[in-house]
Design an enzyme around this catalytic site. Sequence first.
Site, PDB file in Angstrom:
ATOM      1  N   ILE A 146       0.662  -1.255   0.052  1.00 13.03           N
ATOM      2  CA  ILE A 146      -0.053  -0.224  -0.120  1.00 13.03           C
ATOM      3  C   ILE A 146       0.961   1.019   0.116  1.00 13.03           C
ATOM      4  O   ILE A 146       1.698   1.319   0.762  1.00 13.03           O
ATOM      5  CB  ILE A 146      -1.148   0.035   1.237  1.00 13.03           C
ATOM      6  CG1 ILE A 146      -1.841  -1.270   1.079  1.00 13.03           C
ATOM      7  CG2 ILE A 146      -1.665   1.440   1.358  1.00 13.03           C
ATOM      8  CD1 ILE A 146      -2.829  -1.354   2.036  1.00 13.03           C
ATOM      9  N   CYS A 147       0.655   2.162  -0.958  1.00 13.12           N
ATOM     10  CA  CYS A 147       1.173   3.362  -1.178  1.00 13.12           C
ATOM     11  C   CYS A 147       2.930   3.171  -1.033  1.00 13.12           C
ATOM     12  O   CYS A 147       3.333   2.491  -1.872  1.00 13.12           O
ATOM     13  CB  CYS A 147       0.766   4.228   0.162  1.00 13.12           C
ATOM     14  SG  CYS A 147       1.318   5.846  -0.189  1.00 13.12           S
ATOM     15  N   GLN A 148       3.689   3.808  -0.111  1.00  9.75           N
ATOM     16  CA  GLN A 148       5.118   3.603  -0.287  1.00  9.75           C
ATOM     17  C   GLN A 148       5.234   1.975  -0.023  1.00  9.75           C
ATOM     18  O   GLN A 148       6.208   1.554  -0.578  1.00  9.75           O
ATOM     19  CB  GLN A 148       5.589   4.365   0.930  1.00  9.75           C
ATOM     20  CG  GLN A 148       7.002   4.399   1.118  1.00  9.75           C
ATOM     21  CD  GLN A 148       7.539   5.121   2.304  1.00  9.75           C
ATOM     22  OE1 GLN A 148       6.819   4.782   3.383  1.00  9.75           O
ATOM     23  NE2 GLN A 148       8.753   5.436   2.286  1.00  9.75           N
ATOM     24  N   GLY A 150       3.681  -0.101  -1.222  1.00  7.87           N
ATOM     25  CA  GLY A 150       3.541  -0.749  -2.758  1.00  7.87           C
ATOM     26  C   GLY A 150       4.933  -0.589  -3.564  1.00  7.87           C
ATOM     27  O   GLY A 150       5.553  -1.451  -3.938  1.00  7.87           O
TER      28      GLY A 150
END
Lengths: 353, 430
Positions: A146-148, A150
């Site tokens: 998720i996000c960073q 990811g």
Amino acid sequence: MQPIRLDPSRIFDEATRFRNKLAAGVQVLRELDDVSYGVTPKDEVYREDKLVVYRFRGDRAPTAKTPTLIVYALVNRPYMVDLQEDKSLVRNLLAQGEDVYLVDWGYPDRADRWLNLDDYINGYLRRSVDAVARNAGVKKINILGICQGGAFSLCFTSIYPDKVRNLITMVTPVDFHTPDNMLSNWTRTMDADLFVDTIGNVPADLMNMCYLMLKPMRLFQQKYVGMVDILDDRKELENFLRMEKWIFDSPDQAGEAFRQFMRDFYQGNKLVKGGLMIGDKAVDLKNITMPVLNIFAEQDHLVPPDASRALAGVVGTKDYTQIAFKGGHIGIYVSSRAQREVPPAIHEWLATR
Amino acid sequence: MTDTMDFAQWARNWEAMARQSMSAIPGAAVLPSWSSQDAMQRQWSDGIAQWTRQFAGGAVQSDAIERLMSGAQGYLGMLQSMAAGGGQAQGTSMPWLDALNGAGGFAAASPSWMNNPITQAMRSFGGSGAVGLEQMMERMVGAAGPVLNDLKGVLGTPAFGFLREHQENAQQAALAMIAYQEQMARYNRLMLKVSENSFARFQLKLAEREEPGRQIDSIRGVYDLWIDAAEEAYAEIALSEEYREIYGALVNAQMRVRENVQREIERISVDLGIPTRSEINTIGERLQALRREFRAEREKAAEQADLAAEVEKLRGELDTLKNAREPSRPSNVVAFARPLPRTVPATTPVAAKSKPKSAKKTSRKGSKAKAVASKAKHAAKASPPVFKPDRGERKGSSSFASSIARFAREAGQETGRTAAKPLKSKSGKR
């Protein structure tokens, strides 16, 4: 015709309503306890330094044979994925039969200043993945970054493809140089070395201030005017305050990891351009040949959709699926639409692979 | 009088003020006097302050209350401006809009833009070198502001003599401070541009609402439109290359100030025998490097232990296989019973225990050997093979490894494929 037609009595009504809400809020706010979060029971399966890997317990045993490890960003706390009973990605995935694990990176302090991306990805994350695989008795696991987190997952999967069966990325920046990426624009001329050498760990308050400054009028002002509207609604107010808690409950960032993330990702855009090294290991997204599901939010002001869409052109897999979610960076976890759409989409995608 | 009573009184006053404002509207000619507008503003501000005090000292969500109050100021400002102006747009002139813009424009209404809150936040960090930074900046601005150009010239003169290093450091620190102030001024100029653009955009948006059916009929509606205009204007600038350059320069300038302050603090600390941040950093960096090395070594050892455990396991499986294939071995044949010289570390048994269940289950070599053993067992039942270990091997002419190799060859012939690779002796002596 005049653009504004205000009935004088309406002004009076608005002012009075505002006052009444404030008055009612006095009582409600006084009665509220501190908000709770993280509703799903979980067991610790691995611990190292400040990192803990949890396995969540659902109401029934998982039917999925391959566990899914959620890799959250360093910049916020991971309980966003399990915020409250009716707003929980974790809970909904469990209900679908998935076996869900989560990496909690903890709160780095100044003793952790020298942790770099090699430590995080080749160290902590690799050992966490091994621990989950060992715990589940499998060789490969699914990763949901998720996000960073990811971006970390992409690096990890590229370096250790034999450990990952399926890769899911959510609101993950891949191309950091899209023209609508405000954070990237701000960091491009900053001297990353001077910054980290001087400041050491990057304080959470600074990170939060940066995020607020992406939309200063909405996030400093309008949001709180909206809060007055719900001051007399205990449940809504609790939800609001829970989100506030999450937004401002941020860990400091380990200086060295921040330096490298800023230099190689935000400034160098090396995930796309190539040449990224994590420790002594090269990252080449063409190594990602397992199935990939990429979910992004269409109204994301932190990670613009184009920054995520870029993944399609750089991964090596032939089994690439992309889902555009109607919502924002946070809404993708907590909105009612997200509860209805995101976990089933992930489950169905996994079930066919 | 308690805060609660104050609040109730304020609420009554507010209502009275709102009524007074409304009563001024029907004639549309008489607006509340400036004095009464001021009074109204005071009442509202006081009321908000009273409201906030309800939570003073309480543990419940005080941060959120603070943010609420700070955030609601913009809306309240608009509410009172419009109430005072009767909410009427008169031709192209809208008194409330003029009032709103007149008091410093949108920038004043949105102080969050000015002086870059991010760098303000940086200044207030309690990290290394923060002590004294704020005070130094204030002193510097106050003292140097009017004569900055002259001062820069003086600060640029070369240092010399016994204290040249100290003098040079002080000069650099002062220059860094001036540079920071200059960058902050550039940033604020850019924010004023945002402010102007916001107002222009707001007027454009209002013009769009002149179409029938699109008019705004609440103060909140106007407020939301104002926010939209401001955000759009801000985003346009914040995504520009000009902003990128100015913002980067501002942050870098502030970091240089901080760096200079840190250096000075370190110098003093060294003189006083106090450990410095640099020294702690050095220790921390070395410690982390050691931790990395230690982990790498430990993982290497664990891998070796795993390999050793696998070899042990294969050996056991080969024993089983051999026993299965040798139904009537003479009691004095011990070729396969002789263990290899032990090269496994003493920790092997523990490591073997810690070997992941999954790895055990999925060990390809192990399962191959099992398959061979199983086939060999069946073959033995069908027609027991004649397998005579070379007794001379024990005396050194042939090795244990070659026995296994021969056995593997035979098993391969039997099953029609290569059953197992012969183990190789590392030393080649056996």
